[in-house]
Design a protein around this motif. Sequence first.
Motif, mmCIF file in Angstrom:
data_model
loop_
_atom_site.group_PDB
_atom_site.id
_atom_site.type_symbol
_atom_site.label_atom_id
_atom_site.label_comp_id
_atom_site.label_asym_id
_atom_site.label_seq_id
_atom_site.Cartn_x
_atom_site.Cartn_y
_atom_site.Cartn_z
ATOM 1 N N TYR A 109 -0.727 3.263 -3.102
ATOM 2 C CA TYR A 109 -0.938 1.631 -2.548
ATOM 3 C C TYR A 109 -0.502 1.676 -1.154
ATOM 4 O O TYR A 109 -0.844 1.129 -0.348
ATOM 5 N N LEU A 110 0.736 2.278 -0.942
ATOM 6 C CA LEU A 110 1.438 1.947 0.137
ATOM 7 C C LEU A 110 0.549 2.749 1.615
ATOM 8 O O LEU A 110 0.396 2.063 2.716
ATOM 9 N N ASP A 111 0.003 3.586 1.109
ATOM 10 C CA ASP A 111 -1.161 4.070 2.285
ATOM 11 C C ASP A 111 -2.571 3.885 2.312
ATOM 12 O O ASP A 111 -2.947 3.528 3.379
ATOM 13 N N ARG A 112 -2.882 3.256 1.101
ATOM 14 C CA ARG A 112 -4.357 3.049 1.077
ATOM 15 C C ARG A 112 -4.683 1.952 0.527
ATOM 16 O O ARG A 112 -5.628 1.513 0.150
ATOM 17 N N GLN A 113 -3.906 0.790 0.052
ATOM 18 C CA GLN A 113 -3.883 -0.235 -0.932
ATOM 19 C C GLN A 113 -4.541 0.054 -1.904
ATOM 20 O O GLN A 113 -4.205 1.042 -2.901
ATOM 21 N N ASN A 114 -5.921 -0.556 -2.080
ATOM 22 C CA ASN A 114 -6.601 -0.365 -3.473
ATOM 23 C C ASN A 114 -7.768 0.804 -3.553
ATOM 24 O O ASN A 114 -8.469 0.962 -4.206
ATOM 25 N N ALA A 115 -7.615 1.443 -2.364
ATOM 26 C CA ALA A 115 -8.855 2.680 -2.002
ATOM 27 C C ALA A 115 -8.604 3.670 -2.643
ATOM 28 O O ALA A 115 -8.025 4.823 -2.100
ATOM 29 N N ARG A 116 -8.647 3.843 -4.049
ATOM 30 C CA ARG A 116 -8.645 5.212 -4.584
ATOM 31 C C ARG A 116 -9.297 6.165 -4.321
ATOM 32 O O ARG A 116 -9.051 7.524 -4.073
#
Length: 192
Positions: A164-171
Amino acid sequence: MTIELPALPYPRNTLEPHLSAATLDEHHGSHHRGHVEATNRLLEGSGLEGLALEEIVRRARGRLADEAAQAWSHGFYWTCLSPRGGGDPAGPLAERLARQYGDFIRFREEFTRQALGLFGSGWVWLVQRPDGTPGIVATRGGGTPLTGSDTPLLACDVWEHAYYLDRQNARADYLEAFWKVVDWQAVGARLR
């Protein structure tokens, strides 16, 4: 026996730019630490004191089972990654993946498909089946193949705190980064 938070096997900033030091601080220093501390609290009076963490995972029930599994899975996850990771596997692991999936690209696509398709939080694992063949297992929450007959070879944490810290919701973006730090040498060394 008190369960200890294992140190990261590499400096916290060496997986950058794929996984940031801030993510590792939060993921290892907060989430993983929290599971270790909860396991130690719940262990008191359980009758499982003195056992190794793997054995606690196999024997525990209820919340202790969940916390111990998360503590073990996180410790295992860190050993699957390396600043020198990425690329393709080699040797017997590569041969087995090619036999089972056609080639490494197809294996990676299937693993990623399962990781993207896992609703909510959990883990995706490359395992070795009792017959020696590789398989992909997705587990919800704190589930781990450690409690069954498969041997875990590789773990991918798909809980939001892993990215989450690096990419928010972009799994999907996290999974692309994950493949760049997988330590295939360590994964292959787990084959039996």
